[in-house]
Design a protein around this motif. Structure first.
Motif, PDB file in Angstrom:
ATOM      1  N   HIS A  63       0.801  -1.226   0.000  1.00 48.92           N
ATOM      2  CA  HIS A  63       0.000   0.000   0.000  1.00 48.92           C
ATOM      3  C   HIS A  63       0.837   1.281   0.000  1.00 48.92           C
ATOM      4  O   HIS A  63       0.316   2.351   0.310  1.00 48.92           O
ATOM      5  CB  HIS A  63      -0.941   0.015   1.206  1.00 48.92           C
ATOM      6  N   ALA A  64       2.106   1.189  -0.350  1.00 50.23           N
ATOM      7  CA  ALA A  64       2.962   2.368  -0.287  1.00 50.23           C
ATOM      8  C   ALA A  64       2.443   3.495  -1.171  1.00 50.23           C
ATOM      9  O   ALA A  64       2.435   4.666  -0.760  1.00 50.23           O
ATOM     10  CB  ALA A  64       4.402   2.003  -0.678  1.00 50.23           C
ATOM     11  N   GLU A  65       2.016   3.169  -2.381  1.00 49.71           N
ATOM     12  CA  GLU A  65       1.515   4.210  -3.282  1.00 49.71           C
ATOM     13  C   GLU A  65       0.205   4.793  -2.773  1.00 49.71           C
ATOM     14  O   GLU A  65      -0.016   6.010  -2.863  1.00 49.71           O
ATOM     15  CB  GLU A  65       1.343   3.643  -4.690  1.00 49.71           C
ATOM     16  N   LEU A  66      -0.670   3.938  -2.248  1.00 51.62           N
ATOM     17  CA  LEU A  66      -1.932   4.430  -1.692  1.00 51.62           C
ATOM     18  C   LEU A  66      -1.656   5.397  -0.541  1.00 51.62           C
ATOM     19  O   LEU A  66      -2.280   6.458  -0.434  1.00 51.62           O
ATOM     20  CB  LEU A  66      -2.781   3.264  -1.191  1.00 51.62           C
ATOM     21  N   TYR A  67      -0.722   5.024   0.318  1.00 54.85           N
ATOM     22  CA  TYR A  67      -0.407   5.894   1.452  1.00 54.85           C
ATOM     23  C   TYR A  67       0.180   7.215   0.967  1.00 54.85           C
ATOM     24  O   TYR A  67      -0.203   8.293   1.455  1.00 54.85           O
ATOM     25  CB  TYR A  67       0.550   5.200   2.408  1.00 54.85           C
ATOM     26  N   LEU A  77       4.776  13.534  12.170  1.00 53.93           N
ATOM     27  CA  LEU A  77       4.400  12.318  11.457  1.00 53.93           C
ATOM     28  C   LEU A  77       5.647  11.643  10.906  1.00 53.93           C
ATOM     29  O   LEU A  77       6.344  12.190  10.048  1.00 53.93           O
ATOM     30  CB  LEU A  77       3.426  12.650  10.328  1.00 53.93           C
ATOM     31  N   LEU A  78       5.938  10.446  11.387  1.00 55.34           N
ATOM     32  CA  LEU A  78       7.108   9.690  10.957  1.00 55.34           C
ATOM     33  C   LEU A  78       6.816   8.945   9.655  1.00 55.34           C
ATOM     34  O   LEU A  78       5.652   8.665   9.342  1.00 55.34           O
ATOM     35  CB  LEU A  78       7.512   8.687  12.036  1.00 55.34           C
ATOM     36  N   PRO A  79       7.855   8.602   8.880  1.00 52.17           N
ATOM     37  CA  PRO A  79       7.636   7.804   7.667  1.00 52.17           C
ATOM     38  C   PRO A  79       6.976   6.474   8.011  1.00 52.17           C
ATOM     39  O   PRO A  79       7.330   5.824   9.002  1.00 52.17           O
ATOM     40  CB  PRO A  79       9.050   7.595   7.121  1.00 52.17           C
ATOM     41  N   ALA A  80       6.015   6.078   7.202  1.00 54.52           N
ATOM     42  CA  ALA A  80       5.305   4.826   7.440  1.00 54.52           C
ATOM     43  C   ALA A  80       6.253   3.641   7.293  1.00 54.52           C
ATOM     44  O   ALA A  80       7.203   3.672   6.505  1.00 54.52           O
ATOM     45  CB  ALA A  80       4.139   4.688   6.467  1.00 54.52           C
ATOM     46  N   VAL A  81       5.992   2.586   8.073  1.00 55.78           N
ATOM     47  CA  VAL A  81       6.784   1.364   7.980  1.00 55.78           C
ATOM     48  C   VAL A  81       5.864   0.209   7.591  1.00 55.78           C
ATOM     49  O   VAL A  81       4.669   0.227   7.897  1.00 55.78           O
ATOM     50  CB  VAL A  81       7.502   1.048   9.313  1.00 55.78           C
ATOM     51  N   PRO A  82       6.403  -0.812   6.894  1.00 58.18           N
ATOM     52  CA  PRO A  82       5.568  -1.954   6.509  1.00 58.18           C
ATOM     53  C   PRO A  82       5.257  -2.840   7.699  1.00 58.18           C
ATOM     54  O   PRO A  82       6.090  -3.050   8.585  1.00 58.18           O
ATOM     55  CB  PRO A  82       6.423  -2.691   5.470  1.00 58.18           C
TER      56      PRO A  82
END
Length: 396
Positions: A63-67, A77-82
């Motif tokens: 979901h990286a592109e969706l996010y 807000l920190l970078p999202a992690v998988p």
């Protein structure tokens, strides 16, 4: 004494399959509620409490592109992690990512709960001054039955001792991180982080939850979420109407509500001449005070020569979404002697619903004749009339 740092993990790594896909295959946390994606609302809710130092979304690896498409930005807000293969594994990945920051407290919150208030976060945070963990709960009001086989009642539970758990659930970071790491030694899937804390021997307190802190799980939950979001905004309902007429020209089919219907003629116009979608587009634009279709797509502009009228309709729907509004229902009436339209109405409703991202149950398409009277009765053209009901934030 320094203030305690508080981080929030948002668990957003699920595929949201139980919520259904509605008009698309978009996972529930990325679907809009009152024009704003669920996950965007949840991130905003977590950032709304001033004591929160960091917010870390844990997302599905696919979901990286969706996010990224959410365009979220905030210094905290920190970078999202998988995430991992389960909720429990995803939380552990979030805790590992936070470890270098060494927060004093961590709150773990479901992405599918977008309406948690700052007061709710505050109650959980305050409880951590006295307890190892804290979670919001609500008393169970239904009578609860226990069954051993799913068919016969074995006993009735004492509901005075039963509470429904919500998130955010808060803990002292080192304790819950250690507890999560230890779960790898047992073959057990825990239902929430409070259960892990209980298993690890931590003292978990309950604080008052919120009725509007719903978890979007099933398709019908989106309807309730829309109501909550619109009530929070303070809304008003607006009605718009549309009318259009197009004459026939030599051809072999007409476009009506995005459906191509074989006929002895076509409708004459600059675009595909879909008289019904033109009327409907005008109705939606009228409801939000945005003029008419000609203002947005002038017939003098050759970009729209032969264009599908679903482009115009989608634009009107996008304008509603940008206002933070939602389409309540749409009604289209087509007046024509021919072609026969009634059998195509379900397909027409489906096209409109898909174009606007709403359920087909919010769309009605009806057909009538003109009893052989006037230019419609002489089969010289088709008339369409439409109305649109739209809820938008109240502007005083």
């Amino acid at each position: 004494m320094r203030s305690k740092s508080i981080a929030v993990i948002i668990v957003a790594a699920g595929k949201g399959e139980r919520a259904g896909s509605g008009d698309s295959a978009v996972p529930k946390q990325y679907r809009p509620v009152a024009g704003k994606p669920v996950l965007s609302r949840t991130v905003d809710a977590c950032l709304a409490h001033e004591a929160v130092s960091h917010v870390l979304p844990v997302i599905h690896p696919d979901h990286a592109e969706l996010y990224a498409s959410l365009g979220l930005a905030d210094p905290r807000l920190l970078p999202a992690v998988p995430g991992g293969a389960s909720r429990q594994a995803s939380v552990l990945e979030g805790l590992k990512a936070l470890a270098p920051l060494r927060p004093d407290r961590v709150l773990i919150h479901d992405a599918a709960r977008p309406f948690a208030s700052p007061d709710l976060f505050g109650r959980v945070i305050t409880a951590l001054d006295q307890h190892d963990g804290a979670l919001p709960t609500l008393p169970v009001t239904d009578t609860i039955k226990r069954s051993l086989d799913g068919q016969l009642v074995a006993t009735t539970e004492d509901r005075r001792q039963l509470f429904a758990a919500q998130t955010p659930q808060g803990f002292r970071f080192g304790q819950i991180f250690s507890a999560h790491m230890r779960t790898g030694t047992v073959r057990r899937e825990f239902t929430d982080d409070a259960e892990i804390a209980e298993w690890a021997g931590l003292r978990v307190a309950m604080v008052e939850g919120e009725r509007n802190n719903i978890k979007i799980t099933h398709p019908e939950d989106f309807t309730r979420a829309e109501r909550i979001a619109m009530a929070d905004l303070g809304t008003e309902t607006r009605i718009g109407t549309g009318y259009d007429v197009h004459p026939f020209a030599p051809g072999d089919a007409v476009w009506l509500c995005g459906v191509k219907i074989p006929h002895t003629a076509k409708l004459q116009g600059h675009s595909d001449a879909d008289v019904a979608l033109h009327a409907l587009t005008d109705a939606i634009l009228g409801a939000i005070g945005e003029g008419d279709i000609g203002v947005h797509f002038p017939p003098s502009d050759m970009r729209w020569k032969g264009a599908a009228s679903t482009v115009f309709l989608r634009h009107a729907g996008d304008l509603v979404a940008r206002l933070g509004g939602r389409i309540v229902n749409l009604d289209v009436t087509i007046a024509a002697e021919a072609p026969r339209i009634a059998s195509h109405a379900p397909a027409m409703c489906a096209v409109i619903a898909e174009t606007l991202g709403i359920s087909a149950g919010r769309v009605a398409v009806k057909a009538t004749t003109n009893e052989k009277l006037g230019f419609i009765g002489r089969e010289e053209g088709i008339v369409a009339m439409a109305s649109a009901s739209v809820e938008v934030p109240r502007v005083d």
